[in-house]
Design an enzyme around this catalytic site. Sequence first.
Site, short mmCIF file in Angstrom:
data_model
loop_
_atom_site.label_atom_id
_atom_site.label_comp_id
_atom_site.label_asym_id
_atom_site.label_seq_id
_atom_site.Cartn_x
_atom_site.Cartn_y
_atom_site.Cartn_z
CB SER A 151 -0.92 0.01 1.22
OG SER A 151 -1.67 1.20 1.26
CG ASP A 152 1.16 5.78 -1.88
OD1 ASP A 152 2.33 5.88 -1.49
OD2 ASP A 152 0.49 6.74 -2.27
CE LYS A 153 3.39 8.69 4.55
NZ LYS A 153 2.48 9.85 4.62
CB THR B 198 -3.42 0.16 -2.59
OG1 THR B 198 -2.55 0.65 -1.57
CG2 THR B 198 -3.95 -1.20 -2.20
#
Length: 911
Positions: free
Chosen positions: A330-332, A638
């Site tokens: 996941s991106d932050k 993501t």
Amino acid sequence: MKDLLEKHWHHLPKSEVLDLLDSDTEKGLDRFAIEERQRDFGPNVLTQRKGKGPVLRFLLQFHQALVYILLAAVVIKIMLGAWVDASVIFGVVLLNSIIGFVQEGKALSALAALSRALTTTSTVVRAGEKQQIDAAQLVPGDIVLLASGDKVPADLRLLQSRNLQIDESALTGESVPVEKQSGDLAHDVVLAERNNMAYSSSLVTYGTGVGVVTETGDATEIGRISELIASAEVLATPLTRKIARFSHVLLYAILVLAGLTFAIGLWHGGSAVDMFMAAVAMAVAMIPEGLPAVLTITLAIGVARMAKRHDIIRHLPAVETLGSTTVICSDKTGTLTRNEMTVQRLWAGGETADVAGVGYAPQGEISRDGQRVDIQQQPALLELLRAGLLCNDAVLKQDDNDWKIEGDPTEGALLVAAGKAGLNRRDTEDAYPRLDTIPFESQHQYMATLHGGDDCIVYLKGSVESLLERCEMMMGANGQATHLNSDAVHQQVHAMASQGQRVLAFARLVVRSGATGIDHPHVASGLTFLGLQGMIDPPREEAIRAVRDCQTAGIRVKMITGDHAATAAAIAGQIGLDGALPQGQTPDVLTGRDLERLSDAELINAAIETAVFARVTPEQKLRLVEALQAHGEVTAMTGDGVNDAPALRRANIGVAMGINGTEVSKEAADMVLTDDNFATIAAAVEEGRSVFTNLIKFITWILPTNAGQGLVIIVAVMAAQPLPVLPVQALWINMTTAVLLGLALAFEPKEPGIMGRPPRRPDAPILTGELIFRIGLVGLLLLIGSFGLFEWALQRGASEAEARTIAINVFAVGQSFYLLNCRSLRYSIFRLGLFSNPWIWAGIAAMMSAQLLLTYLPLMNWLFHTAPIGWMDWLQIVLVGLVINLVIGAEKRWRLRRETTGAVGSDPAAG
């Protein structure tokens, strides 16, 4: 000229950059230089890569083993003169191919979205004159003027910067705008820290600047990302790979059995023509014609269910891929976090206070040790918040039910914190009207505003170091000046920074009444330190729960971001990203520089062992996804930015954000979340697992029909008996049972505990040994029932048409009873609820109606060579079906009992 584009522009002094590009800050390029460079470099747009044409892409939809089997069935049907049957089968193949063609076409539009992202205008200096031009006309050496609100039109080396801040979050993952300067940098500075460069498609949020174009079109950073997207291999999903393998095995098995049937028949003295027709009948009987149609429809039903849960699926197999996901990268910014800077900690008068609430809505209370603070009784805290409100150029607006910030998000967070304390901006500004401003400049690291009123007051905000050196006193808890305790300030700064918070310091200076202006010398000394405000882009509460749900389901969640390591670690700790650590404890972080030093083997190990990666480039995101896949992981990625697009496309399933996501990321993804909520992914995983389980149920249910019919024909040939099932009758059974009975399994509700199971192994076969045994057992029972009743009918003097009608109905009724067993591969129908899936009973009723028409309608008798049968025949047929149901029910109970005692493993669909 083109060889200059290999230069590290951020490392070169401004004068050398201008010399290399043969340009001038005041005059820019002349007309002849522009025309020459436009010929050399072409327009400032991304090149459209030529891919497969639409005709070839459509034809490739037929390039699948299962489709070849069906096309062979079409040819065989035409040879048999069954044009209607051939048309039906080919229609199913054509429909599947059209759906696949349309879905693939959408995926290939990512590059077009990148080209659209470059369409903008630009202010340039050419031949000594300022002018507006189409950004597509820019060439290296052009002098570009930047102002707040502009989209950067090409990659620029900055020559001048005045309070310039640029939002590069879509490119680098940086959660706050980057302060820019024009000095030269070290050679090895990573992309996210090249603050003397402005990159194409990033946004200017504050200040002004002047830059010289260094790269255009494909040579820009966004152009390099375009190359990564174009070169990123799109992987087959676990489902498509398993169906392909299954289809090949089925194809070879059918061909071998057809050959054996033909050879055995000749060995028993049958004619070549009759044995060929028997082999054709066996092949048609064993081909599951309804499988592709039901597969597509089941996935489409999953898509519809997921759309109701805010998931838009762009590729049908992505539904199932989610169910087999083992790692989510996941991106932050904007994915695990809200992408809304929020003040969480205040320090004033030597005391700390916590600020509740997240996002830009000015809702939440300020508390100390769990007790609400009355701001009016806290003069130091009140003055700190007032300073953040007044020394501020951002605007907080309410749009319908949403609160939005215009301007710098850091300043927006200060407005929200003041609003939570009950400070009204209009009233405060009326009481303290602004008279003058010293804008923020990177070399001074502070902003100052002069305000009138009863006394003239200067408020400052900026870095801790820049303000402390100007302060002589600090405000105590009672609002009175006291001795400045620098050690206490630094201790609080360290505590906030360790939580990943961005810390701003505040100070004030009371000046003589009647002052109308201020400059830097006026605030060089004598200030009173007011305190600190610590802010962070907070994690979504629902993301914390979703990560926990994923970990319970055996799915590891990893953060891959372009943001700072300390911030990434703090957010990861709050979310509980590393399941081996207690929630709140920060995990280890690997940065982009760390990754550069790793070999491929070391990277694979790091990708598995590490939960947080920070300051990574688009190439490194892509490399991390590939490393996980090399370890055998089914990886979901993501993201919402341009920098996420190559990894989104490479991942087994790419998940983009629908609200804040860039068009590029949406086009590169397999799935788009319409609510930008990471928690929706957990729901999508659950739905994906349910879809795959239902597909396995269908395959487990349909194959005994094909196996039973094939065995009946083989046994008849070996016994030199008439065929109990003709080809046209086998086609009727295959198509009607698949559509009327099997399709009802697609509507089967999720089984309890589906998210408590570990992910399916990526290398697990589509059918486990347990299910293969069950398929063989039901096929054998159908063989015994249909061939036994067929022979008994002939012995009683029935015609071959009547005997075949009995055999056909054995398959229809037997599969109806077996359908009840297949509602769960493990549990009894009574545990699931008899009527929890009403489509099952509707399908059985429709199937029985169709069989009655086949048996008693003269037209159907003529078309399918059937004949009416008596009620005693029906009783025998139902008894066969009941035996099948009871035998499989007993087998399931036996396996469940062994599982509960620990003798065997998990769900048979999990592999």
